[in-house]
Design a protein around this motif. Sequence first.
Motif, short mmCIF file in Angstrom:
data_model
loop_
_atom_site.label_atom_id
_atom_site.label_comp_id
_atom_site.label_asym_id
_atom_site.label_seq_id
_atom_site.Cartn_x
_atom_site.Cartn_y
_atom_site.Cartn_z
N ALA A 1 0.84 -1.37 0.13
CA ALA A 1 -0.01 -0.03 0.13
C ALA A 1 0.80 1.24 -0.04
O ALA A 1 0.55 2.12 -0.76
N ALA B 1 -1.70 6.07 3.08
CA ALA B 1 -1.33 4.53 3.09
C ALA B 1 -1.78 4.21 4.58
O ALA B 1 -1.06 5.27 5.58
N ALA C 1 -6.32 -2.65 3.94
CA ALA C 1 -6.06 -2.79 2.48
C ALA C 1 -5.78 -4.03 2.30
O ALA C 1 -5.19 -4.97 3.11
N ASP D 1 -4.39 -6.38 -0.98
CA ASP D 1 -3.40 -6.34 -2.25
C ASP D 1 -3.47 -7.64 -2.75
O ASP D 1 -2.59 -8.62 -2.12
#
Length: 293
Positions: free
Chosen positions: A111, A166, A275, A277
């Motif tokens: 992130a 972030a 987050a 990913d």
Amino acid sequence: MTSHDFLAERFEGHRPHLRAVAYRMLGSLAEAEDAVQEAWLRLARSDSDDIDNLGGWLTTVVGRVCLDVLRARKARREESLEERLPDPVVGREERTDPEQQVLLADSVGLALLVVLESLSPAERLAFVLHDMFGLPFEQIGPIVDRTPATAKKLASRARQRVRGAAPSPDPDPVEQRKVVDAFLAAARGGDFEALVSVLDPDVVLRADGGALTNGLKVVRGVEAVAGRLSTFQRMATGTDTRPALVNGLAGLVNTVDGRPFSVMSFTVSGGRIAAIDILSDPDRLARLDLADH
């Protein structure tokens, strides 16, 4: 031992640090390796007897090489890493080799690397070298052809853009893993409410399937991300899922018949997933060292 062999041995001692610098600058493991190799070639052609601080000299060279790469990307208008995920650094939770330990240090998650890509090349270099590696602005300034005072301003601007962009990961890896395990359990059970309970309200999902999905897809918000429950369930039940460290954070490596299917990184902040990913690009997965994961 010849003088060349002695120089090569000294260089190898600096390689993990140089690779970590280049990776944070470029977000690409292959390009980071190329930058480090270029530093070695320049060192081999130089008069090393005139180098007082080999580590500082090599870091400066790698910084300049990375700056050229970033500027070339911009000039060619290549696909930026905002439109694809950076290469993940994957390690096992119970053991990593020394070079991985350097790359995984400080939990520089995917992130954050995505945010760094939004900076100008000079801002990124000043921020990475000063804020992440503690280089003085007197050393950074000449790399970007600026005065130390201007280099300090570049880092300050970058810092302002990075701050808050972030999520800051929770520091306890055990607690991170508990939250990821809860996510996995909710996905396997198809439990929507349980999934929502582990997601931050402003969670961001980034999924990069490469050419199969036309690059990076971004989904924001707990309802939209939880709405992908069926996808998470297929991934959790249709693959062999193993825990891993991904850029220093709790993650998962998913395989099918022994072949990599995806790498997932979770940024856990405030006890919830802020987050996610996911790299599932088969071409890029094939280039990662996932043999033991």
